[in-house]
Design a protein around this motif. Structure first.
Motif, PDB file in Angstrom:
ATOM      1  N   ARG A  95      23.340  38.971 -50.575  1.00  0.00           N
ATOM      2  CA  ARG A  95      22.953  37.565 -50.461  1.00  0.00           C
ATOM      3  C   ARG A  95      23.899  36.817 -49.530  1.00  0.00           C
ATOM      4  O   ARG A  95      23.473  36.009 -48.693  1.00  0.00           O
ATOM      5  N   TRP A  96      25.190  37.100 -49.665  1.00  0.00           N
ATOM      6  CA  TRP A  96      26.159  36.434 -48.798  1.00  0.00           C
ATOM      7  C   TRP A  96      26.080  36.954 -47.364  1.00  0.00           C
ATOM      8  O   TRP A  96      26.329  36.204 -46.411  1.00  0.00           O
ATOM      9  N   LEU A  97      25.721  38.210 -47.207  1.00  0.00           N
ATOM     10  CA  LEU A  97      25.500  38.722 -45.854  1.00  0.00           C
ATOM     11  C   LEU A  97      24.374  37.950 -45.172  1.00  0.00           C
ATOM     12  O   LEU A  97      24.491  37.537 -44.010  1.00  0.00           O
ATOM     13  N   LEU A  98      23.276  37.745 -45.917  1.00  0.00           N
ATOM     14  CA  LEU A  98      22.150  36.990 -45.349  1.00  0.00           C
ATOM     15  C   LEU A  98      22.545  35.548 -45.056  1.00  0.00           C
ATOM     16  O   LEU A  98      22.115  34.964 -44.047  1.00  0.00           O
ATOM     17  N   PHE A  99      23.345  34.950 -45.918  1.00  0.00           N
ATOM     18  CA  PHE A  99      23.807  33.580 -45.702  1.00  0.00           C
ATOM     19  C   PHE A  99      24.505  33.465 -44.348  1.00  0.00           C
ATOM     20  O   PHE A  99      24.214  32.543 -43.551  1.00  0.00           O
ATOM     21  N   TRP A 100      25.423  34.367 -44.063  1.00  0.00           N
ATOM     22  CA  TRP A 100      26.165  34.313 -42.804  1.00  0.00           C
ATOM     23  C   TRP A 100      25.292  34.694 -41.613  1.00  0.00           C
ATOM     24  O   TRP A 100      25.393  34.081 -40.537  1.00  0.00           O
ATOM     25  N   TYR A 101      24.423  35.678 -41.779  1.00  0.00           N
ATOM     26  CA  TYR A 101      23.577  36.091 -40.659  1.00  0.00           C
ATOM     27  C   TYR A 101      22.676  34.952 -40.189  1.00  0.00           C
ATOM     28  O   TYR A 101      22.585  34.658 -39.000  1.00  0.00           O
ATOM     29  N   TYR A 102      21.997  34.310 -41.138  1.00  0.00           N
ATOM     30  CA  TYR A 102      21.087  33.230 -40.755  1.00  0.00           C
ATOM     31  C   TYR A 102      21.840  32.016 -40.232  1.00  0.00           C
ATOM     32  O   TYR A 102      21.401  31.356 -39.274  1.00  0.00           O
ATOM     33  N   GLY A 103      22.970  31.701 -40.835  1.00  0.00           N
ATOM     34  CA  GLY A 103      23.740  30.553 -40.377  1.00  0.00           C
ATOM     35  C   GLY A 103      24.249  30.727 -38.951  1.00  0.00           C
ATOM     36  O   GLY A 103      24.137  29.815 -38.113  1.00  0.00           O
ATOM     37  N   LEU A 104      24.781  31.901 -38.648  1.00  0.00           N
ATOM     38  CA  LEU A 104      25.290  32.159 -37.296  1.00  0.00           C
ATOM     39  C   LEU A 104      24.152  32.221 -36.278  1.00  0.00           C
ATOM     40  O   LEU A 104      24.304  31.779 -35.136  1.00  0.00           O
ATOM     41  N   ARG A 105      23.012  32.754 -36.686  1.00  0.00           N
ATOM     42  CA  ARG A 105      21.866  32.775 -35.770  1.00  0.00           C
ATOM     43  C   ARG A 105      21.406  31.355 -35.445  1.00  0.00           C
ATOM     44  O   ARG A 105      21.047  31.049 -34.296  1.00  0.00           O
ATOM     45  N   GLY A 106      21.391  30.489 -36.462  1.00  0.00           N
ATOM     46  CA  GLY A 106      21.009  29.101 -36.220  1.00  0.00           C
ATOM     47  C   GLY A 106      21.910  28.428 -35.203  1.00  0.00           C
ATOM     48  O   GLY A 106      21.443  27.706 -34.304  1.00  0.00           O
ATOM     49  N   LEU A 107      23.217  28.658 -35.306  1.00  0.00           N
ATOM     50  CA  LEU A 107      24.163  28.085 -34.334  1.00  0.00           C
ATOM     51  C   LEU A 107      23.884  28.590 -32.928  1.00  0.00           C
ATOM     52  O   LEU A 107      23.936  27.819 -31.959  1.00  0.00           O
ATOM     53  N   SER A 108      23.594  29.877 -32.792  1.00  0.00           N
ATOM     54  CA  SER A 108      23.350  30.434 -31.465  1.00  0.00           C
ATOM     55  C   SER A 108      22.081  29.859 -30.838  1.00  0.00           C
ATOM     56  O   SER A 108      22.034  29.607 -29.621  1.00  0.00           O
ATOM     57  N   LEU A 109      21.047  29.600 -31.647  1.00  0.00           N
ATOM     58  CA  LEU A 109      19.805  29.033 -31.107  1.00  0.00           C
ATOM     59  C   LEU A 109      19.991  27.576 -30.693  1.00  0.00           C
ATOM     60  O   LEU A 109      19.376  27.123 -29.711  1.00  0.00           O
ATOM     61  N   LEU A 110      20.827  26.841 -31.406  1.00  0.00           N
ATOM     62  CA  LEU A 110      21.125  25.465 -30.979  1.00  0.00           C
ATOM     63  C   LEU A 110      21.908  25.452 -29.669  1.00  0.00           C
ATOM     64  O   LEU A 110      21.820  24.496 -28.891  1.00  0.00           O
ATOM     65  N   PHE A 111      22.636  26.535 -29.419  1.00  0.00           N
ATOM     66  CA  PHE A 111      23.420  26.653 -28.185  1.00  0.00           C
ATOM     67  C   PHE A 111      22.556  27.052 -26.987  1.00  0.00           C
ATOM     68  O   PHE A 111      22.911  26.766 -25.835  1.00  0.00           O
ATOM     69  N   LEU A 112      21.407  27.689 -27.229  1.00  0.00           N
ATOM     70  CA  LEU A 112      20.601  28.254 -26.149  1.00  0.00           C
ATOM     71  C   LEU A 112      20.116  27.227 -25.123  1.00  0.00           C
ATOM     72  O   LEU A 112      20.224  27.486 -23.906  1.00  0.00           O
TER      73      LEU A 112
END
Length: 429
Positions: free
Chosen positions: A305-322
């Motif tokens: 569950r915590w792995l998914l928390f970090w994966y989705y959170g970091l992906r969201g940051l990268s998409l805002l950066f795109l």
């Protein structure tokens, strides 16, 4: 899948477990399937130029293919159990090869919809992530997370090998030549599958990896079409299922439906050549090969569950950066590709592991197939929606930002998945 223990047919243990050969063949199969599914991103602009179809119309066809790719997953899991991996994969590869071979003859949008929206979607769906989960369940007792990570990473490797090559061939010799080259790749994998693929460890007088007990697989007794629906009915009573399906919806929305389909076109809007843009996707594939494999290793050791928390959170940051990266320098796009690529589909191993823990190994294949359906509905929504938004606003920036924020929602949803319910749900199964 329940099994009946039988006496060992031989006391002699092979030095090398045949399961790893099955992993290699499955890796190659999923690699080619992913490469074919990503090919429309190379064809989007050439089709627009040659046939005059709008980007929204082409995206709509891609969206149908993505949706069917996911929808067939639960039924694919049942077919793999009933008919065996070898027959199902060989049949899917043959249908896909025929579909691609006919593609250069198309002249109308409905023909593209038939071949790529329906036939290709169904054929590649038979070789989706459910195939990797089924293989890991049948052939492995230990190292399941690692195997799922490796097989999931094959999708990234498919982009790594196919996209730059297909973009280069398309640019130099035309898109029809690129399609025929893809058919040749399918033919090679089909031959390997026909010769070396096996359905179960029992077929090679072996025990699943991690155990010494050779077992004969029990015959599939459920109805081929009703069994997946019954599994869905069971899973739908669990909050964990809806949370896993919901997070996977946002996963598809933010990966293959959006970036996999539209990044090359978005880079073209900012003056980048198609081959260079395909190279960015290939770079993502390279880093995701490491990221997803490591994710499989981590899923065997840490709270998923915590792995998914970090994966989705970091992906969201990268998409805002795109959008910022597209408006600045190519170096910023490289930064995005590396950061986003590490997280591209790293969510699959922990999601599959949570599904197995919650619903039991016998049901997890078909139930995970339904979770993948949610993933592909999200991807289909993004593939079509981003194309329409591009036609409306003349840019993809709004679509990228929206995807970034939904990833934050998925990150919070992942923490609400309760493993305590696992025993009850598995017992009900």
């Amino acid at each position: 899948m329940s099994s009946t223990a039988l006496p060992e047919r031989s006391n002699r243990k092979p030095r090398f477990h045949y399961g790893w050969i099955i992993v290699l063949l499955t890796f190659a199969t999923l690699l080619v399937s992913a490469g074919i599914r990503s090919l429309p991103s190379v064809l989007l602009v050439p089709f627009q130029d040659e046939f005059g179809w709008s980007r929204g119309s082409i995206s709509g066809v891609i969206s149908i293919g993505i949706f069917l790719y996911g929808l067939v997953g639960p039924f694919s899991a049942a077919m793999l159990l009933k008919f065996g991996t070898r027959k199902v994969v060989a049949s899917a590869l043959s249908i896909l090869a025929v579909s691609l071979a006919v593609t250069p003859l198309i002249t109308s949008l409905w023909q593209f919809e038939l071949l790529w929206g329906i036939v290709s979607g169904l054929a590649t769906g038979m070789m989706a992530n459910v195939l990797g989960v089924t293989v890991s369940n049948l052939w492995f007792v230990k190292r399941k997370g690692l195997v799922v990570g490796l097989l999931t990473a094959s999708a990234a490797t498919g982009q790594l090998l196919f996209l730059p090559a297909m973009a280069k061939v398309s640019a130099d010799y035309g898109w029809r030549t690129a399609v025929y080259a893809a058919v040749a790749g399918i033919a090679l994998v089909l031959i390997a599958v026909a010769i070396w693929m096996r359905n179960h460890p029992y077929d090679v007088n072996a025990a699943p990896y991690g155990t010494d007990e050779i077992v004969k697989p029990a015959a599939f007794t459920g109805n081929l079409f009703l069994a997946p629906l019954q599994s869905l009915r069971l899973a739908s009573k669990s909050l964990a299922f809806w949370l896993l399906a919901g997070t996977f919806f946002f996963c598809g929305f933010s990966t293959n439906g959006l970036i996999g389909t539209h990044l090359i076109a978005a880079c073209g809007d900012h003056g980048m050549l198609e081959v260079a843009a395909a190279g960015l996707l290939a770079m993502m594939g390279l880093f995701d090969l490491f990221g997803t494999t490591i994710s499989g290793w981590l899923s065997d050791r840490f709270d998923n569950r915590w792995l998914l928390f970090w994966y989705y959170g970091l992906r969201g940051l990268s998409l805002l950066f795109l959008p910022y990266a597209l408006d600045t320098t190519p170096a910023m796009l490289v930064v995005f590709s590396v950061f986003y690529g590490l997280d591209w589909i790293a969510t699959v191993p922990p999601t599959a592991k949570l599904a197995g823990q919650t619903f039991g190994q016998e049901k997890s294949g078909m139930i995970f197939g339904w979770i993948v359906v949610a993933h592909q509905i999200g991807a289909s929504t993004a593939a079509y929606g981003a194309g329409v938004m591009r036609d409306w606003f003349g840019t993809y920036s709004q679509a990228f930002v929206l995807a970034g924020f939904v990833c934050f929602i998925a990150s919070l949803m992942a923490l609400r998945i309760r493993r305590a319910a696992a025993g009850k749900v598995a017992a009900a199964a």
